[in-house]
Design an enzyme around this catalytic site. Structure first.
Site, PDB file in Angstrom:
ATOM      1  N   LYS A  22       0.947   5.608   8.093  1.00  0.00           N
ATOM      2  CA  LYS A  22       1.454   5.792   6.722  1.00  0.00           C
ATOM      3  C   LYS A  22       0.293   5.906   5.732  1.00  0.00           C
ATOM      4  CE  LYS A  22       2.071   2.026   4.694  1.00  0.00           C
ATOM      5  NZ  LYS A  22       1.426   1.063   3.817  1.00  0.00           N
TER       6      LYS A  22
ATOM      7  N   LYS B 233      -7.256   1.776  -2.391  1.00  0.00           N
ATOM      8  CA  LYS B 233      -6.732   1.351  -1.092  1.00  0.00           C
ATOM      9  C   LYS B 233      -6.703   2.524  -0.105  1.00  0.00           C
ATOM     10  CE  LYS B 233      -4.570  -0.942   2.150  1.00  0.00           C
ATOM     11  NZ  LYS B 233      -5.142  -1.994   2.980  1.00  0.00           N
TER      12      LYS B 233
ATOM     13  N   SER C 100       0.876  -1.188   0.000  1.00  0.00           N
ATOM     14  CA  SER C 100       0.000   0.000   0.000  1.00  0.00           C
ATOM     15  C   SER C 100       0.901   1.223   0.000  1.00  0.00           C
ATOM     16  CB  SER C 100      -0.865   0.041   1.265  1.00  0.00           C
ATOM     17  OG  SER C 100      -1.527  -1.176   1.472  1.00  0.00           O
TER      18      SER C 100
HETATM   19  P1  NAD Z   1       5.879  -6.408   7.178  1.00  0.00           P
HETATM   20  O1  NAD Z   1       6.742  -5.312   7.686  1.00  0.00           O
HETATM   21  O2  NAD Z   1       5.438  -7.483   8.100  1.00  0.00           O
HETATM   22  O3  NAD Z   1       6.593  -7.125   5.914  1.00  0.00           O
HETATM   23  C1  NAD Z   1       7.330  -6.434   4.934  1.00  0.00           C
HETATM   24  C2  NAD Z   1       8.520  -7.290   4.522  1.00  0.00           C
HETATM   25  O4  NAD Z   1       9.230  -6.632   3.454  1.00  0.00           O
HETATM   26  C3  NAD Z   1       9.554  -7.494   5.653  1.00  0.00           C
HETATM   27  O5  NAD Z   1       9.809  -8.872   5.822  1.00  0.00           O
HETATM   28  C4  NAD Z   1      10.783  -6.718   5.170  1.00  0.00           C
HETATM   29  O6  NAD Z   1      12.010  -7.302   5.603  1.00  0.00           O
HETATM   30  C5  NAD Z   1      10.618  -6.818   3.658  1.00  0.00           C
HETATM   31  N1  NAD Z   1      11.338  -5.779   2.894  1.00  0.00           N
HETATM   32  C6  NAD Z   1      11.369  -4.436   3.114  1.00  0.00           C
HETATM   33  N2  NAD Z   1      12.103  -3.819   2.167  1.00  0.00           N
HETATM   34  C7  NAD Z   1      12.539  -4.790   1.318  1.00  0.00           C
HETATM   35  C8  NAD Z   1      13.339  -4.778   0.144  1.00  0.00           C
HETATM   36  N3  NAD Z   1      13.826  -3.636  -0.361  1.00  0.00           N
HETATM   37  N4  NAD Z   1      13.620  -5.952  -0.462  1.00  0.00           N
HETATM   38  C9  NAD Z   1      13.139  -7.127   0.036  1.00  0.00           C
HETATM   39  N5  NAD Z   1      12.354  -7.196   1.155  1.00  0.00           N
HETATM   40  C10 NAD Z   1      12.057  -6.044   1.779  1.00  0.00           C
HETATM   41  O7  NAD Z   1       4.612  -5.656   6.525  1.00  0.00           O
HETATM   42  P2  NAD Z   1       3.175  -6.297   6.180  1.00  0.00           P
HETATM   43  O8  NAD Z   1       2.275  -6.146   7.356  1.00  0.00           O
HETATM   44  O9  NAD Z   1       3.370  -7.613   5.528  1.00  0.00           O
HETATM   45  O10 NAD Z   1       2.650  -5.216   5.102  1.00  0.00           O
HETATM   46  C11 NAD Z   1       3.150  -5.172   3.778  1.00  0.00           C
HETATM   47  C12 NAD Z   1       2.318  -4.164   2.981  1.00  0.00           C
HETATM   48  O11 NAD Z   1       0.946  -4.600   2.960  1.00  0.00           O
HETATM   49  C13 NAD Z   1       2.316  -2.750   3.552  1.00  0.00           C
HETATM   50  O12 NAD Z   1       2.302  -1.809   2.522  1.00  0.00           O
HETATM   51  C14 NAD Z   1       1.012  -2.691   4.348  1.00  0.00           C
HETATM   52  O13 NAD Z   1       0.511  -1.381   4.496  1.00  0.00           O
HETATM   53  C15 NAD Z   1       0.122  -3.563   3.482  1.00  0.00           C
HETATM   54  N6  NAD Z   1      -0.990  -4.210   4.198  1.00  0.00           N
HETATM   55  C16 NAD Z   1      -0.788  -4.771   5.427  1.00  0.00           C
HETATM   56  C17 NAD Z   1      -1.866  -5.354   6.103  1.00  0.00           C
HETATM   57  C18 NAD Z   1      -1.710  -5.946   7.493  1.00  0.00           C
HETATM   58  O14 NAD Z   1      -2.741  -6.139   8.164  1.00  0.00           O
HETATM   59  N7  NAD Z   1      -0.529  -6.250   7.957  1.00  0.00           N
HETATM   60  C19 NAD Z   1      -3.132  -5.364   5.507  1.00  0.00           C
HETATM   61  C20 NAD Z   1      -3.292  -4.835   4.223  1.00  0.00           C
HETATM   62  C21 NAD Z   1      -2.215  -4.252   3.581  1.00  0.00           C
END
Ligand code: NAD
Length: 299
Positions: free
Chosen positions: A239, A171, A95
């Site tokens: 964010k 979103k 997102s």
């Molecule tokens: P998270 O922090 O748990 O996972 C993100 C992963 O990306 C981490 O493992 C991190 O090490 C990795 N990462 C970061 N930069 C990187 C790079 N340059 N190369 C490779 N890996 C990299 O986050 P999440 O909760 O999984 O959320 C991910 C996205 O989904 C976000 O944008 C969030 O807003 C969106 N989202 C999350 C949820 C939720 O409930 N958690 C729901 C809907 C949408």
């Protein structure tokens, strides 16, 4: 079809797992080594950087936290762009900013590839149950090719529009509703408790009426159980509402409730709760109400 998956966090981990179970060859990378291991254990192949993911896969999916993370994953040294060849499709499911998305897409298209923005709603529960809502922006032809892959991870898949950024706009709209509603539920439960009613009974009663929502049910339940484990971290909600505020400024729009909710998620950071679930806005409200919790004890 070979699929690449970058970002194996709370959401990416179960989403990638479904692709493996569906029989796709999967090539993964995460900057955190431990995050890759669970996917390798299920039959995925871990590669050394994002460039190698793009060199190997036909479709490259990113699921990282924020706009600068997507930019780094795509365009830094050993990034996705360095490994692409014409005909591949890049799908960003994070997102992030709709405007930055349009510019990332342009840069990817100059390499002869297609770009889809495809952020999701449904949280880790939706990801684990392959029940995500997926909101897509980008060319219809690329959407049609990736649709079977989306259907492995989600239940409701919608091409919002053929402009890159259209999925991210949907979103942000989703997060305006979620962010305000979580704050509304926190205020309502705190009010009920302070006014002397049992917030558990109030929540149960309201779930039968016009105020019911998934957020009153799920998030309200977790507020009363005082379970602040993420889920969806408060810093990610902050964010998302920041993206809403930026867009509102660009469009000259007045969004007062989103703005107030945004302040509340800012306050979770000020109170050191930004790594906890976004329902922590309840604890911010409590800290302004003589440190009393909804069950009457001191927080
Ligand atoms: P998270 O922090 O748990 O996972 C993100 C992963 O990306 C981490 O493992 C991190 O090490 C990795 N990462 C970061 N930069 C990187 C790079 N340059 N190369 C490779 N890996 C990299 O986050 P999440 O909760 O999984 O959320 C991910 C996205 O989904 C976000 O944008 C969030 O807003 C969106 N989202 C999350 C949820 C939720 O409930 N958690 C729901 C809907 C949408």
């Amino acid at each position: 079809m070979k699929i690449g998956f970058i970002g194996l966090g709370l959401m990416g981990q179960p989403m990638a797992g479904h692709l493996l179970k569906a029989g796709y060859e999967l090539f993964v990378h995460d900057v955190v080594d431990a995050a890759k291991q669970a996917i390798v254990d299920q039959g995925g192949v871990a590669v050394e950087h994002n460039q190698a993911v793009a060199e190997t896969a036909d479709i490259v999916i990113t699921m990282v936290p924020d706009t600068p993370d997507v930019e780094a994953a795509m365009f830094s040294e050993n990034g996705v762009a360095a490994g692409l060849s014409p005909g591949k499709i890049v799908v960003d499911m994070s997102s992030i900013s709709p405007t930055a998305t349009a510019s990332f897409a342009q840069r990817i298209e100059t390499l002869g590839c297609s770009y889809l923005d495809a952020p999701v709603s449904g949280g880790p529960f939706g990801a684990i149950n392959a029940a995500l809502t997926i909101m897509v922006g980008g060319p219809r032809e690329a959407f049609d090719q990736v649709l079977p892959v989306f259907e492995v991870m989600g239940k409701t898949v919608t091409l919002i529009g053929t402009r890159n950024g259209d999925g991210q706009v949907a979103k942000v709209a989703n997060q305006i509703i979620v962010g305000i509603t979580v704050e509304a539920v926190a205020e309502a439960l705190l009010f009920a408790s302070k006014a002397g009613a049992d917030p558990e009974i109030v929540r149960e009663a309201l779930m039968g009426g016009a105020a019911n929502s998934i957020i009153l049910e799920n998030h309200g339940g977790r507020m009363l159980a005082r379970n602040f484990e993420p889920g969806f971290r408060a810093e990610l909600q902050q964010k998302d509402l920041n993206l809403a505020m930026q867009s509102a400024r660009e469009l000259g729009l007045y969004l007062p409730a989103a703005s107030a909710a945004h302040d509340m998620y800012n306050a979770t950071r000020a109170n050191g709760m930004d790594k906890d679930d976004h329902i922590s806005v309840l604890r911010v409200l409590e800290s302004m109400a003589n440190h009393q919790t909804t069950d009457g004890t001191k927080s």
